[in-house]
Design an enzyme around this catalytic site. Sequence first.
Site, mmCIF file in Angstrom:
data_model
loop_
_atom_site.group_PDB
_atom_site.id
_atom_site.type_symbol
_atom_site.label_atom_id
_atom_site.label_comp_id
_atom_site.label_asym_id
_atom_site.label_seq_id
_atom_site.Cartn_x
_atom_site.Cartn_y
_atom_site.Cartn_z
ATOM 1 N N ASP A 104 49.736 40.122 39.370
ATOM 2 C CA ASP A 104 48.632 40.972 38.936
ATOM 3 C C ASP A 104 47.588 41.052 40.046
ATOM 4 O O ASP A 104 47.012 40.040 40.439
ATOM 5 C CB ASP A 104 48.016 40.385 37.662
ATOM 6 N N HIS A 148 37.314 47.706 40.060
ATOM 7 C CA HIS A 148 37.961 46.742 39.171
ATOM 8 C C HIS A 148 37.486 45.329 39.487
ATOM 9 O O HIS A 148 37.069 44.569 38.602
ATOM 10 C CB HIS A 148 39.477 46.862 39.334
ATOM 11 N N GLN A 177 39.454 32.640 29.466
ATOM 12 C CA GLN A 177 39.599 32.898 30.902
ATOM 13 C C GLN A 177 38.393 32.389 31.694
ATOM 14 O O GLN A 177 38.545 31.776 32.753
ATOM 15 C CB GLN A 177 39.782 34.398 31.131
#
Length: 311
Positions: free
Chosen positions: A130, A137, A244
Amino acid sequence: MVSTSFLDVSNTSHFSLQNLPYGVFAHSSGGTRQIGVALGSNVIDLAALSKAGLFPGAHLQQSQCFSKETLNTFMSMGRGAWTEARNTLTRLLSDSEGVLRDNEQLRKKAIVPMADVTLYMPANIGDYTDFYASKEHASNCGTMFRGKGNELNANWVHMPIAYHGRSSSVVVSGTPVHRPRGQIKPDGASVPECSPCQTLDFELEMAAFIGPGNELGSAISTAEASDHLFGMVLMNDWSARDIQKWETVPLGPFTGKNWATSISPWVVTMDALEPFRCAAPVQDPSVLEYLQEGIGQWTRWLLITPILAAI
């Protein structure tokens, strides 16, 4: 002049003759998984066309790749086979070609209403990496975890930034997913707690399927990279943000990102995307020589791409 199909394809359909995305399907009434392409509201069974001898080219004439239950074998054959298949299918399905159009028995075998099929994962996912898709982003994610003014780490402008995800939790779109549990550390708390995720998020991304790949220890140059890209799917990179945030330092995300990744069942080929190339952002500062590409070689639709290695 744009080619049209002998099949009825709505002007609003995503699955035109110019697209022909690949996928894996089975008849809803039962049966084995088959490889097909989408055209309008139908799926074209490539095993049926192959058994009828309609792929006569050098790469595909003797191949059993369309009799497999995933796209892996076909993808591993490389750009020559991909181009040959696309050209053959465009010809067979056009309104100017009668080989399939005028063969009623073969049409019944090869043309399946999409409403009558179940769609599956297009390939066995061997590895999953990823990448940050763009400066925007990376900045949005950095702001989320480090605050405004400290969005980008120093290395971002110099090299691709990525982590490995869990390939076994990549699922086809529509597969139910479960809200993950894990360690979170609420703001103001002195110790973490184990809890269901409270800040579940999604990320609309693009994912690329890799074809031939490379041998361990050998490199693929930027000049060769496009020959290894088979096609793209839409991807939902599910994220458990509170899990996360607590676990990411220092080795990167784990449970917060690995619990589910959804992809579309249809793989749009790079050949189909070719008309939509546009200029990529200027790299400033310039990257090291091994990462540099020729003018016009790397384009915007490649810059927004996490990679799904599928062999």
